[in-house]
Write an enzyme that holds these catalytic residues in place. Structure first.
Site, PDB file in Angstrom:
ATOM      1  CE  LYS A  35      -0.711   0.550   4.859  1.00 26.98           C
ATOM      2  NZ  LYS A  35       0.286   1.862   5.104  1.00 26.98           N
ATOM      3  CD  GLN A 250      -3.500  -5.209   7.582  1.00 26.49           C
ATOM      4  OE1 GLN A 250      -2.568  -4.976   8.159  1.00 26.49           O
ATOM      5  NE2 GLN A 250      -3.625  -5.080   6.173  1.00 26.49           N
TER       6      GLN A 250
END
Length: 700
Positions: A35, A250
Site C-alpha cells: 500500500k 486490519q
C-alpha cells in the site's frame, strides 16, 4: 504512466490505482500488498504527470515514522526535497492549520499542545479539586478523549446527561478541563482534530480556502480513522480529489476510537467512488495466507478479499496444545534455540505475540532459561514494570531493613502523605547516626522527632513493614498476596496492573522468599540488548506494520483470544478476529499457534478451551501437534523433537455431540483404527473416555 516515474516495481493493479483520477478512490490493500508503494507512486504521478505542486497534495497517515518513510520515498521518486510539504500525521497537519487560523476560535497562535502526561496531570488536579477519587484519572482521560474524537463538546455532553451518577461528575470534570485548557491557551491532541473541524464548519470561507489549496488528498490507513478525522476528510474533499488506502480486515484500534465503519461506508459517503483491491501479497507463504484468510472470513461485515502470492505454499501452519503456560513457553524457547543453532534464522527473525501483557511473564522466563536474548517491544519487560518493582521492593525491605533504595521507592507508594521535608529529615538522621533509613525512622519516632501527623504516618509504615518481616510465609507467593492486600496497592492501580501482580503471584508459587528474590535479582534487562540480536515479544495490538520470518501467537484459548470481554458483543468479537488476523499476517515463512489446557488467570488455575477461531482453519493447511517433548539440557546441543498426532478422525479442541451428554470438547485422542479413543470434556458431566466405534459421537 509517465516515463518519468519509475514503475517497474508496480504490478498491474497497483498501476491502475496510481493512474486512476476520475472519482474518489478507495484502495483496499490486503496485508503485505504494497500500500505504501501505491501512495508514494500516486504522489509522484500527481507531481510529475499531472503537474500538481508538491505542496498542494495533502497526505495524512497515523505515525511520524510512517510519514517520514513516505517523505523519503517520495523525495527519491520525484527528485525534490519534501520540506514544507503537507505530508504528516492527522495531528501535525491540523496543528499546522491551527497555528495560522486558530484566532478565529478565540485562541492565540502561540498555543501549547498538551501531551498525555500534561493531560493526565491536569485531570488529576481537577479530580482532587472536585473531591473525586484520583485513581480514576486514566479512565476519565480516556472518556474525555473518546468524547472529543466523537466531536461531542462539554456543553453537548452536559446537556445529554439525565439524572445523577458518574456521567454527571464526568461532565463537570470535562467542562472544567476544557475551561482550564482555554485559560492556559492550550490544546490537547484530540483538540487538534476537533478544533480543525470546528474551524471549517463555522467558517465556510476558511474551508473554501483550504479546499482550493489542497488539489488532491491521499489518506493512509483509512480503517484507523475516528469520527472526527473522517469528518475532517469529508469537509476538505472536493469532487474527485481523494484517494484513501486501507484494509477493513486490519482495523484493530476500536479502543482508541477507530471506526471500521468509515472504510465500510466509503462508497456511500463518496458517491461514484471506485474500489480497487490489492490482493497480491509480497510477504507470506500461501499456507499462511489461506489460514489467516479462513479466520477473517468468519467476520460477516467486511469487504471480501482473497490474498494470493507467487511464493510456494511453504510450511504448514503449526497448532500446538500444551498442558500449562510454562510448557508452552519452554517449547517456544526450545524451537527458537533449535532453529537459531541450525543457522537458518537469527534471533531478530523471531517474534512471540500475545493478547495481554501479563502473558509475557512465562515467555520471558522460558527464554531466559535457554539464555535467549529478547526485547519487549512497545512496552517494558514484565519484571521492569512499576507495579512489579513496587511489590518486590516491599519484599526486599522486609527481608533486608537496610535496603534504603527499596524504602525510598515505596515509602509513599501507595500515597501516604509523607512529605519531602520529612523524608529529608530521615535521610539526615540516618547519615548522622550511621543508620539505615528504616532505623532512622524508628529512632525519630522514639523521641517524637516529627510532627504528630507525620509521626502517625511513619508509624503506620513501620508497623506494616514489621508485619511482613515477622510473618511466617510458606512461599514467596503468600508474601506477595499479603503485601498486595495490606498495603492497599490494588486500590491504587488499574485492572491490567492488578492482573500483572496476579501473574507475579503465579510465578512465585512453591518458591522460597529468598530463592524468589535471587531469581528476580538475576533477571537482566534484555530490553536494552541490541535489537539486531534479540527475539521480539509484543502484544498483537503492537504488531501493525511489522513483519517477521518466524512468528508464534500464544494463548489461542477462549477467554484470551478472543478476550472474554468480547463474548457478549458482536462488534468486539469481530475486532478480536481482526486482531488475530493481523498477528497471523505478520509471518513471512513460519507461523505457530499455541495454547494451553491449564492457565493461571486471576490467581486461579483454570481449564482452558482452544480458541473458537481455530475452528475456521482449513485442516490441509495446518499441522496439528498434540504435545511437545523437551529433552533435559545436556552438554552438547541436542535436536529437540515433537511428537505428532497420527491421523485421527478427531483433533484436540474440536467440538462433538453425544446423544446422552450433549456437546463437549475433545481433550485427547489416541489409538488407531477401530480402537481409536477420545477423552471428551462435557460441561454437565465432566471428563469421559470413549471408544469411537461405540460412542456414536457427532462432530460439530
Amino acid at each position: 504512466m509517465s516515463k518519468e516515474i519509475p514503475s517497474n516495481d508496480l504490478n498491474p493493479v497497483q498501476r491502475e490505482a496510481v493512474l486512476y483520477m476520475d472519482s474518489p478512490l478507495l484502495v483496499l490493500a490486503g496485508a503485505g500488498s504494497g500500500k505504501t508503494r501505491v501512495i508514494t507512486h500516486k504522489f509522484a504521478y500527481l507531481v510529475k504527470s499531472t503537474k500538481y505542486p508538491a505542496n498542494s497534495i495533502l497526505t495524512v497517515t497515523f505515525t511520524n515514522k510512517a510519514a517520514d518513510e513516505m517523505k523519503g520515498r517520495i523525495s527519491h521518486l520525484i527528485g525534490k526535497d519534501m520540506a514544507g510539504s503537507w505530508i504528516g500525521t492527522f495531528h501535525s497537519q491540523c496543528a499546522r492549520i491551527l497555528r495560522k487560523e486558530i484566532k478565529a476560535l478565540g485562541f492565540n497562535n502561540n498555543f501549547l499542545i498538551y501531551d498525555e502526561t500534561d493531560q493526565c496531570n491536569l485531570i488529576r488536579h481537577i479530580l482532587k479539586e472536585f473531591k473525586i477519587y484520583e485513581a480514576v484519572y486514566k479512565g476519565v482521560t480516556s472518556r474525555i478523549s473518546s468524547l472529543k474524537s466523537s466531536l461531542i463538546s462539554p456543553a453537548k455532553f452536559l446537556s445529554s446527561i439525565n439524572g445523577f451518577g458518574f456521567d454527571e461528575k464526568l461532565a463537570k470534570v470535562y467542562v472544567r478541563y476544557q475551561d482550564e485548557l482555554k485559560r492556559c491557551n492550550s490544546l490537547d491532541f484530540d483538540d487538534l482534530i476537533a478544533f480543525a473541524v470546528k474551524l471549517f464548519e463555522e467558517n465556510l470561507e476558511m474551508l473554501e480556502k483550504y479546499r482550493n489549496a489542497f488539489k488532491y488528498i491521499l489518506v493512509d490507513e483509512l480503517q484507523d480513522t475516528n469520527y472526527a478525522q473522517y469528518r475532517l476528510l469529508k469537509l476538505l474533499t472536493g469532487k474527485d480529489n481523494l484517494c484513501a488506502v486501507g484494509d477493513d480486515d486490519q482495523s484493530i484500534y476500536k479502543f482508541r476510537g477507530a471506526d471500521v465503519g468509515n472504510i465500510l461506508n466509503f462508497e456511500k459517503d463518496f458517491p461514484g467512488a471506485k474500489v480497487i483491491k490489492l490482493e497480491q501479497n509480497y510477504r507470506s507463504t500461501q499456507n499462511i495466507l489461506d489460514v489467516s484468510g479462513a479466520v477473517i472470513a468468519g467476520n460477516s461485515m467486511r469487504k471480501p478479499k482473497k490474498l494470493w502470492t507467487e511464493r510456494d505454499g511453504g510450511e504448514k501452519v503449526y497448532h500446538c496444545w500444551f498442558g500449562t503456560e510454562e510448557d508452552e513457553a519452554k517449547h517456544i524457547a526450545s524451537v527458537i534455540k533449535e532453529f537459531y543453532l541450525k543457522g537458518k534464522y537469527n534471533y531478530r527473525d523471531f517474534a512471540v505475540l500475545y493478547r495481554v501483557n501479563f502473558q509475557s511473564r512465562a515467555i520471558e522466563d522460558g527464554l531466559r532459561e535457554e539464555l535467549i536474548p529478547y526485547r519487549v517491544m512497545g512496552g517494558i519487560s514484565f519484571y521492569q514494570r512499576k507495579e512489579i518493582k513496587d511489590i518486590i521492593a516491599y519484599m526486599r525491605l522486609a527481608i533486608n531493613p537496610d535496603d534504603n533504595v527499596s524504602l525510598r521507592r515505596i515509602i509513599n507508594c501507595p500515597p501516604r502523605g509523607i512529605g519531602a521535608a520529612t523524608i529529608s529529615k530521615i535521610e539526615h538522621e540516618a547519615k548522622k547516626k550511621s543508620l539505615s533509613m528504616l532505623g532512622a525512622i524508628k529512632a525519630i519516632l522514639k523521641v517524637n522527632g516529627v510532627a504528630p501527623s507525620a509521626g502517625e504516618k511513619l508509624g503506620g509504615f513501620i508497623r506494616l513493614i514489621d508485619d511482613f518481616t515477622s510473618a511466617n510465609y510458606k512461599c514467596a507467593a503468600d508474601m506477595i498476596k499479603d503485601i498486595t492486600d495490606k498495603t492497599g496497592y490494588k486500590d491504587f492501580i488499574g485492572e491490567e496492573k492488578i492482573q500483572n501482580i496476579y501473574e507475579l503471584v503465579a510465578s512465585a508459587e512453591d518458591i522460597s522468599i529468598n530463592d524468589f528474590n535471587d531469581r528476580v535479582s538475576l533477571v537482566t534487562s534484555m530490553d536494552n540488548t541490541n535489537a539486531e540480536s534479540t527475539v521480539t515479544l509484543m502484544t498483537l495490538h503492537g504488531t501493525k506494520g511489522l513483519e517477521f520470518p518466524f512468528v508464534f501467537i500464544t494463548g489461542l484459548e477462549d477467554g484470551l483470544m478472543p478476550y472474554f470481554k468480547a463474548f457478549e458483543d458482536n462488534d468486539e468479537m469481530a475486532e478480536e478476529r481482526r486482531l488475530l488476523y493481523v498477528g497471523m499476517t505478520r509471518a513471512k515463512d513460519v507461523l505457530w499457534l499455541t495454547g494451553t489446557r491449564k492457565r493461571r488467570l486471576y490467581t486461579k488455575i483454570q481449564e482452558q478451551e482452544p480458541s473458537r477461531f481455530l475452528n475456521s482453519i482449513p485442516p490441509q493447511c495446518c499441522q496439528w501437534i498434540e504435545k511437545a517433548i523437551i529433552p533435559q539440557p545436556v552438554t552438547l546441543p541436542v535436536k529437540k523433537t515433537i511428537q505428532l498426532k497420527k491421523p485421527l478422525l478427531y483433533v484436540i479442541g474440536c467440538r462433538v455431540k453425544h446423544p446422552k451428554w450433549g456437546v463437549g470438547v475433545v481433550r485427547e485422542c489416541y489409538g488407531d483404527g477401530e480402537e481409536q479413543k477420545v477423552m471428551v470434556n462435557f460441561p454437565d458431566v465432566g471428563i469421559k473416555r470413549l471408544c469411537l466405534r461405540f460412542a456414536n459421537l457427532q462432530k460439530i
